[in-house]
Design a protein around this motif. Structure first.
Motif, PDB file in Angstrom:
ATOM      1  N   GLY A 221     -16.174  22.673  42.131  1.00  6.70           N
ATOM      2  CA  GLY A 221     -16.024  24.046  41.662  1.00  6.70           C
ATOM      3  C   GLY A 221     -14.674  24.333  41.036  1.00  6.70           C
ATOM      4  N   ARG A 222     -13.785  23.330  41.037  1.00  3.00           N
ATOM      5  CA  ARG A 222     -12.433  23.531  40.513  1.00  3.00           C
ATOM      6  C   ARG A 222     -12.412  23.269  39.006  1.00  3.00           C
ATOM      7  N   LYS A 223     -11.508  23.937  38.312  1.00 10.06           N
ATOM      8  CA  LYS A 223     -11.332  23.651  36.887  1.00 10.06           C
ATOM      9  C   LYS A 223     -10.662  22.290  36.735  1.00 10.06           C
ATOM     10  N   ALA A 224     -10.992  21.587  35.664  1.00  9.35           N
ATOM     11  CA  ALA A 224     -10.382  20.279  35.414  1.00  9.35           C
ATOM     12  C   ALA A 224      -8.900  20.441  35.089  1.00  9.35           C
ATOM     13  N   GLY A 225      -8.123  19.499  35.600  1.00  9.04           N
ATOM     14  CA  GLY A 225      -6.724  19.406  35.187  1.00  9.04           C
ATOM     15  C   GLY A 225      -5.793  20.459  35.740  1.00  9.04           C
ATOM     16  N   VAL A 226      -6.019  20.919  36.963  1.00  9.12           N
ATOM     17  CA  VAL A 226      -5.167  22.007  37.471  1.00  9.12           C
ATOM     18  C   VAL A 226      -4.379  21.660  38.745  1.00  9.12           C
TER      19      VAL A 226
ATOM     20  N   GLY B 273      -9.193  10.653  27.759  1.00 10.73           N
ATOM     21  CA  GLY B 273      -8.713  10.865  29.126  1.00 10.73           C
ATOM     22  C   GLY B 273      -8.066   9.591  29.652  1.00 10.73           C
ATOM     23  N   LYS B 274      -7.402   9.715  30.789  1.00 12.53           N
ATOM     24  CA  LYS B 274      -6.685   8.529  31.267  1.00 12.53           C
ATOM     25  C   LYS B 274      -7.185   8.007  32.619  1.00 12.53           C
ATOM     26  N   MET B 275      -8.423   8.354  32.969  1.00 10.85           N
ATOM     27  CA  MET B 275      -8.986   7.767  34.185  1.00 10.85           C
ATOM     28  C   MET B 275      -9.546   6.396  33.813  1.00 10.85           C
ATOM     29  N   LYS B 276      -8.840   5.365  34.269  1.00  7.74           N
ATOM     30  CA  LYS B 276      -9.227   4.005  33.891  1.00  7.74           C
ATOM     31  C   LYS B 276     -10.290   3.478  34.854  1.00  7.74           C
ATOM     32  N   TYR B 277     -11.474   3.967  34.677  1.00  2.00           N
ATOM     33  CA  TYR B 277     -12.587   3.595  35.540  1.00  2.00           C
ATOM     34  C   TYR B 277     -13.817   3.519  34.654  1.00  2.00           C
TER      35      TYR B 277
ATOM     36  N   VAL C 110     -15.440  22.352  34.338  1.00  2.00           N
ATOM     37  CA  VAL C 110     -15.371  22.809  35.727  1.00  2.00           C
ATOM     38  C   VAL C 110     -16.185  21.802  36.533  1.00  2.00           C
ATOM     39  N   TRP C 111     -15.603  21.350  37.649  1.00  2.00           N
ATOM     40  CA  TRP C 111     -16.243  20.247  38.382  1.00  2.00           C
ATOM     41  C   TRP C 111     -17.402  20.709  39.266  1.00  2.00           C
ATOM     42  N   SER C 112     -18.467  21.115  38.629  1.00  2.00           N
ATOM     43  CA  SER C 112     -19.724  21.328  39.353  1.00  2.00           C
ATOM     44  C   SER C 112     -20.292  19.948  39.657  1.00  2.00           C
TER      45      SER C 112
ATOM     46  N   HIS D  26     -14.832   2.733  45.330  1.00  2.00           N
ATOM     47  CA  HIS D  26     -14.745   3.020  43.897  1.00  2.00           C
ATOM     48  C   HIS D  26     -13.593   3.935  43.509  1.00  2.00           C
ATOM     49  N   CYS D  27     -13.149   4.767  44.409  1.00  2.00           N
ATOM     50  CA  CYS D  27     -12.242   5.842  44.002  1.00  2.00           C
ATOM     51  C   CYS D  27     -10.887   5.839  44.706  1.00  2.00           C
ATOM     52  N   SER D  28     -10.848   5.330  45.958  1.00  2.00           N
ATOM     53  CA  SER D  28      -9.651   5.594  46.764  1.00  2.00           C
ATOM     54  C   SER D  28      -8.430   4.790  46.318  1.00  2.00           C
ATOM     55  N   GLU D  29      -8.651   3.795  45.457  1.00  4.88           N
ATOM     56  CA  GLU D  29      -7.482   3.110  44.875  1.00  4.88           C
ATOM     57  C   GLU D  29      -6.607   4.140  44.141  1.00  4.88           C
ATOM     58  N   CYS D  30      -7.254   5.122  43.557  1.00  2.00           N
ATOM     59  CA  CYS D  30      -6.529   6.088  42.728  1.00  2.00           C
ATOM     60  C   CYS D  30      -6.568   7.520  43.250  1.00  2.00           C
ATOM     61  N   HIS D  31      -7.477   7.804  44.174  1.00  2.00           N
ATOM     62  CA  HIS D  31      -7.633   9.188  44.619  1.00  2.00           C
ATOM     63  C   HIS D  31      -7.620   9.303  46.137  1.00  2.00           C
ATOM     64  N   SER D  32      -6.984  10.364  46.611  1.00  2.00           N
ATOM     65  CA  SER D  32      -7.086  10.758  48.008  1.00  2.00           C
ATOM     66  C   SER D  32      -7.836  12.085  48.045  1.00  2.00           C
TER      67      SER D  32
ATOM     68  N   VAL E  86       0.378  14.834  36.318  1.00  2.00           N
ATOM     69  CA  VAL E  86       0.443  14.786  34.854  1.00  2.00           C
ATOM     70  C   VAL E  86      -0.876  14.260  34.301  1.00  2.00           C
ATOM     71  N   TYR E  87      -1.688  15.168  33.810  1.00  2.00           N
ATOM     72  CA  TYR E  87      -3.004  14.824  33.248  1.00  2.00           C
ATOM     73  C   TYR E  87      -2.864  14.438  31.784  1.00  2.00           C
ATOM     74  N   SER E  88      -3.903  13.828  31.267  1.00  2.00           N
ATOM     75  CA  SER E  88      -4.006  13.646  29.819  1.00  2.00           C
ATOM     76  C   SER E  88      -4.243  15.019  29.195  1.00  2.00           C
ATOM     77  N   ASP E  89      -3.835  15.166  27.962  1.00  2.00           N
ATOM     78  CA  ASP E  89      -4.129  16.424  27.259  1.00  2.00           C
ATOM     79  C   ASP E  89      -5.637  16.618  27.180  1.00  2.00           C
TER      80      ASP E  89
ATOM     81  N   LYS F 221      -2.387  10.092  43.842  1.00  2.00           N
ATOM     82  CA  LYS F 221      -2.099   8.661  43.708  1.00  2.00           C
ATOM     83  C   LYS F 221      -2.003   8.397  42.209  1.00  2.00           C
ATOM     84  N   LYS F 222      -2.716   7.363  41.716  1.00  2.00           N
ATOM     85  CA  LYS F 222      -2.748   7.208  40.251  1.00  2.00           C
ATOM     86  C   LYS F 222      -3.515   8.363  39.640  1.00  2.00           C
ATOM     87  N   GLY F 223      -4.450   8.890  40.398  1.00  2.00           N
ATOM     88  CA  GLY F 223      -5.204  10.075  39.982  1.00  2.00           C
ATOM     89  C   GLY F 223      -4.861  11.246  40.894  1.00  2.00           C
TER      90      GLY F 223
HETATM   91  C1  HEC Z   1      -7.981   3.323  38.259  1.00  2.00           C
HETATM   92  C2  HEC Z   1      -7.751   4.636  38.835  1.00  2.00           C
HETATM   93  C3  HEC Z   1      -8.913   5.572  39.036  1.00  2.00           C
HETATM   94  C4  HEC Z   1     -10.126   5.334  39.645  1.00  2.00           C
HETATM   95  C5  HEC Z   1     -10.654   4.021  40.197  1.00  2.00           C
HETATM   96  C6  HEC Z   1     -10.817   6.602  39.687  1.00  2.00           C
HETATM   97  N1  HEC Z   1     -10.060   7.577  39.108  1.00  2.00           N
HETATM   98 FE1  HEC Z   1     -10.559   9.533  38.920  1.00  2.00          FE
HETATM   99  N2  HEC Z   1      -8.839   9.871  37.870  1.00  2.00           N
HETATM  100  C7  HEC Z   1      -7.852   8.930  37.600  1.00  2.00           C
HETATM  101  C8  HEC Z   1      -6.861   9.503  36.738  1.00  2.00           C
HETATM  102  C9  HEC Z   1      -5.607   8.812  36.208  1.00  2.00           C
HETATM  103  C10 HEC Z   1      -7.288  10.832  36.477  1.00  2.00           C
HETATM  104  C11 HEC Z   1      -6.638  11.838  35.531  1.00  2.00           C
HETATM  105  C12 HEC Z   1      -7.401  11.715  34.224  1.00  2.00           C
HETATM  106  C13 HEC Z   1      -6.803  12.414  33.036  1.00  2.00           C
HETATM  107  O1  HEC Z   1      -5.759  13.091  33.154  1.00  2.00           O
HETATM  108  O2  HEC Z   1      -7.392  12.274  31.942  1.00  2.00           O
HETATM  109  C14 HEC Z   1      -8.512  11.025  37.218  1.00  2.00           C
HETATM  110  C15 HEC Z   1      -9.224  12.222  37.263  1.00  2.00           C
HETATM  111  C16 HEC Z   1     -10.333  12.445  38.032  1.00  2.00           C
HETATM  112  C17 HEC Z   1     -10.977  13.725  38.188  1.00  2.00           C
HETATM  113  C18 HEC Z   1     -10.513  15.031  37.591  1.00  2.00           C
HETATM  114  C19 HEC Z   1      -9.679  15.759  38.632  1.00  2.00           C
HETATM  115  C20 HEC Z   1      -9.055  17.045  38.161  1.00  2.00           C
HETATM  116  O3  HEC Z   1      -8.162  17.518  38.875  1.00  2.00           O
HETATM  117  O4  HEC Z   1      -9.432  17.582  37.114  1.00  2.00           O
HETATM  118  C21 HEC Z   1     -12.048  13.541  39.026  1.00  2.00           C
HETATM  119  C22 HEC Z   1     -13.027  14.593  39.482  1.00  2.00           C
HETATM  120  C23 HEC Z   1     -12.063  12.138  39.371  1.00  2.00           C
HETATM  121  N3  HEC Z   1     -11.024  11.506  38.764  1.00  2.00           N
HETATM  122  C24 HEC Z   1     -12.989  11.578  40.210  1.00  2.00           C
HETATM  123  C25 HEC Z   1     -13.046  10.198  40.478  1.00  2.00           C
HETATM  124  C26 HEC Z   1     -14.062   9.601  41.303  1.00  2.00           C
HETATM  125  C27 HEC Z   1     -15.144  10.367  42.050  1.00  2.00           C
HETATM  126  C28 HEC Z   1     -13.831   8.262  41.299  1.00  2.00           C
HETATM  127  C29 HEC Z   1     -14.653   7.173  41.954  1.00  2.00           C
HETATM  128  C30 HEC Z   1     -16.055   7.119  41.564  1.00  2.00           C
HETATM  129  C31 HEC Z   1     -12.650   8.020  40.486  1.00  2.00           C
HETATM  130  N4  HEC Z   1     -12.220   9.228  40.011  1.00  2.00           N
HETATM  131  C32 HEC Z   1     -12.071   6.786  40.248  1.00  2.00           C
HETATM  132  C33 HEC Z   1      -7.833   7.636  38.079  1.00  2.00           C
HETATM  133  C34 HEC Z   1      -8.881   6.996  38.695  1.00  2.00           C
END
Ligand code: HEC
Length: 139
Positions: free
Chosen positions: A71-76, A112-116, A92-94, A48-54, A81-84, A61-63
């Motif tokens: 426990g970290r603050k969002a967007g730091v 926000g720009k997390m396309k999920y 805070v990511w509890s 679910h997540c690793s396409e965009c997150h490591s 480059v986060y969305s505003d 990655k994309k995220g």
């Molecule tokens: C299609 C790509 C994509 C997928 C799939 C995705 N994310 Fe994200 N994620 C992003 C992007 C882009 C952002 C930045 C969002 C923003 O700036 O509004 C983000 C932000 C986040 C953040 C905030 C991090 C921060 O530093 O504040 C968390 C937590 C997160 N994602 C968790 C997850 C988890 C867990 C999953 C899987 C269940 C997931 N994401 C799936 C692209 C993705």
């Protein structure tokens, strides 16, 4: 004359052992279920997540990198480059906040720009959060 059946004392001991086993086996089973299946959790993260997150530190990655996200603050994460909307969310990511966000990124952080679309199943979200906790290290 050789005895064919075990002496009474031994039979009793065997019986007692069998009883103990049948009593503790279901408990051990329940305990195994209560402990987190980290392998399954890692698999869910991969799906679910690793396409965009490591979860590696500094690896965006994309995220952004989700290293030590609990426990970290969002967007730091520096350099990402986060969305505003997310940067200014004040979140805070509890585990509880993460749960809401993963269930519905757009509903939790409108603009926000997390396309999920979100992970609907609560037990699966709990596993993903357990996985993130496991790679977050001590605070
Ligand atoms: C299609 C790509 C994509 C997928 C799939 C995705 N994310 Fe994200 N994620 C992003 C992007 C882009 C952002 C930045 C969002 C923003 O700036 O509004 C983000 C932000 C986040 C953040 C905030 C991090 C921060 O530093 O504040 C968390 C937590 C997160 N994602 C968790 C997850 C988890 C867990 C999953 C899987 C269940 C997931 N994401 C799936 C692209 C993705």
């Amino acid at each position: 004359m050789a005895r064919r059946t075990p002496p009474t004392g031994l039979r009793r001991a065997l019986l007692a052992a069998a009883c103990t086993l049948s009593l503790t086996a279901p408990m051990a089973h329940a305990q195994a279920q209560a402990t987190v299946d980290l392998k399954k959790a890692a698999g869910l993260f991969a799906t679910h997540c690793s396409e965009c997150h490591s979860v590696k530190e500094g690896k965006d990655k994309k995220g952004p990198s989700l290293f030590a996200v609990i426990g970290r603050k969002a967007g730091v994460v520096p350099g990402f480059v986060y969305s505003d909307a997310l940067r200014q969310s004040g979140l805070v990511w509890s585990p509880a906040v993460l749960d809401r966000y993963i269930a519905s990124p757009a509903g939790t952080v409108p603009g926000g720009k997390m396309k999920y679309d979100g992970l609907a199943e609560a037990p699966d979200r709990a596993l993903v959060i357990a996985y993130l906790t496991s790679v977050s290290g001590p605070h």
